[in-house]
Design an enzyme around this catalytic site. Structure first.
Site, short mmCIF file in Angstrom:
data_model
loop_
_atom_site.label_atom_id
_atom_site.label_comp_id
_atom_site.label_asym_id
_atom_site.label_seq_id
_atom_site.Cartn_x
_atom_site.Cartn_y
_atom_site.Cartn_z
N ASN A 62 0.88 -1.18 0.00
CA ASN A 62 0.00 0.00 0.00
C ASN A 62 0.91 1.23 0.00
O ASN A 62 1.55 1.52 1.00
CB ASN A 62 -0.88 -0.05 1.26
CG ASN A 62 -1.67 1.22 1.48
OD1 ASN A 62 -1.74 2.09 0.60
ND2 ASN A 62 -2.26 1.35 2.67
N HIS A 115 -9.40 1.01 5.40
CA HIS A 115 -8.07 1.20 6.00
C HIS A 115 -8.20 2.11 7.22
O HIS A 115 -9.02 3.02 7.25
CB HIS A 115 -7.11 1.81 4.98
CG HIS A 115 -5.70 1.81 5.47
ND1 HIS A 115 -5.22 2.78 6.31
CD2 HIS A 115 -4.69 0.92 5.29
CE1 HIS A 115 -3.96 2.48 6.62
NE2 HIS A 115 -3.62 1.37 6.01
N SER A 141 3.66 -2.20 10.39
CA SER A 141 5.12 -2.26 10.55
C SER A 141 5.70 -3.63 10.17
O SER A 141 6.61 -4.12 10.84
CB SER A 141 5.52 -1.85 11.96
OG SER A 141 5.13 -0.50 12.21
N LYS A 169 0.12 4.28 -0.21
CA LYS A 169 -0.50 5.45 0.44
C LYS A 169 -0.32 6.71 -0.41
O LYS A 169 -0.33 6.62 -1.64
CB LYS A 169 0.06 5.60 1.86
CG LYS A 169 -0.12 4.31 2.68
CD LYS A 169 0.11 4.48 4.15
CE LYS A 169 -0.11 3.14 4.85
NZ LYS A 169 0.06 3.22 6.29
N GLU A 224 -6.57 4.51 8.22
CA GLU A 224 -6.44 5.95 7.96
C GLU A 224 -7.75 6.51 7.41
O GLU A 224 -8.10 7.67 7.65
CB GLU A 224 -5.25 6.20 7.02
CG GLU A 224 -3.94 6.00 7.77
CD GLU A 224 -2.81 5.40 6.96
OE1 GLU A 224 -2.82 5.47 5.72
OE2 GLU A 224 -1.88 4.82 7.59
N GLY A 271 2.72 2.21 10.85
CA GLY A 271 3.66 3.31 10.67
C GLY A 271 4.40 3.70 11.93
O GLY A 271 5.06 4.73 11.97
N GLU A 302 -5.06 -5.04 10.89
CA GLU A 302 -4.05 -4.00 11.05
C GLU A 302 -4.31 -3.25 12.36
O GLU A 302 -5.10 -2.30 12.38
CB GLU A 302 -4.10 -3.02 9.88
CG GLU A 302 -3.84 -3.65 8.54
CD GLU A 302 -3.31 -2.64 7.53
OE1 GLU A 302 -2.22 -2.86 7.00
OE2 GLU A 302 -3.98 -1.62 7.30
#
Ligand code: PGA
Length: 250
Positions: free
Chosen positions: A10, A95, A213, A12, A97, A173, A167
């Site tokens: 991904n 996701h 990560s 992003k 985010e 991240g 996730e």
């Protein structure tokens, strides 16, 4: 039950078209004989460029989101029809985010899941708990809710085109990975939830990726767990040097 591994990058909100093309070319060359299922998900702006490069290879083209309606007055959104036109095969939905920065809820994500499936796409449905939810002992419950709500209306026939990505939000991240044991516990729970919805045989075939990560040095230990069937990779997917060892983990 032997399931294939599915390794997805991904990208992003990174990379110009030229940068995306460079990375896509490197991956196509190096993964030519790769044994797993592969996906790259560039930004919308680089989909056409990357699509031309991965077309006909063993790397699928993914989008990072789509609109919840087919078309119409939705300023700033991108429709499934437009994604199909670009050759996109897979859409990542829910996701963290999107959930936490852009406030997407289970209802909206579920609408997108059904729309994407209706138009023939594969879907990666992301689920995962916040740190405070984990600390309050609610990780399983949160992932269960997001899975059940996200899959509402998805038929037993269509579930074959859905991958679930676990996730944990606190691991994305941040450099903090869930331990293989903690990740496996949630993956096993998600499979149990899928079994309640679709039966044990169908649930045994569903791919469940881990994301958060994932790096070259922790990929193999995660993949060794029974219910971890691949990875959704963010930061380490931005360079061939770090993505390839994950994609080719032994
Ligand atoms: P990360 O991102 O690998 O940078 O933690 C994973 C993701 O958000 O899919």
């Amino acid at each position: 039950m032997s399931r294939p591994y599915y390794i997805a990058g991904n990208w992003k909100m990174h990379k110009t078209r030229a940068e995306a093309a460079d990375l896509a070319k490197a991956l196509v060359t190096d993964l030519k004989d790769g044994k797993h299922k592969y996906l790259v998900a560039p930004s919308f702006t680089a989909l056409e460029t990357v699509g031309t490069i991965v077309k006909g290879t063993n790397i699928m083209l993914g989008a990072q989101d789509c609109a919840c309606e087919e078309q119409g007055a939705h300023t700033g959104e991108v429709s499934v029809l437009q994604l199909k036109d670009l050759g996109v095969q897979v859409i990542i939905l829910g996701h963290s985010e999107r959930r936490h920065i852009y406030k997407e809820d289970d209802l909206l994500i579920n609408k997108k899941v059904n729309l994407a499936l209706k138009h023939g796409f594969e879907v990666i449905l992301c689920v995962g708990e916040l740190l405070e939810e984990r600390e309050a002992g609610k990780a399983e419950a949160v992932c269960e809710r997001q899975t059940v709500e996200g899959l509402k209306g998805v038929s037993a026939g269509d579930i074959a085109r859905v991958t679930i990505a676990y996730e944990p939000v606190w691991a994305i991240g941040t450099g903090k990975t869930a331990t293989p044991e903690d990740a496996e516990a949630i993956h096993a729970h998600i499979r149990k939830v899928a079994a309640k919805l679709y039966g044990a045989d169908t649930a045994a075939k569903i791919l469940i990726q881990y994301g958060g990560s994932v790096k070259p040095d922790n990929a193999a230990a995660l993949m060794a767990k029974e219910n971890i069937d691949g990875a959704l990779v963010g930061g380490a997917a931005l360079k061939a040097d770090t993505f390839l060892p994950i994609a080719k983990f032994a």
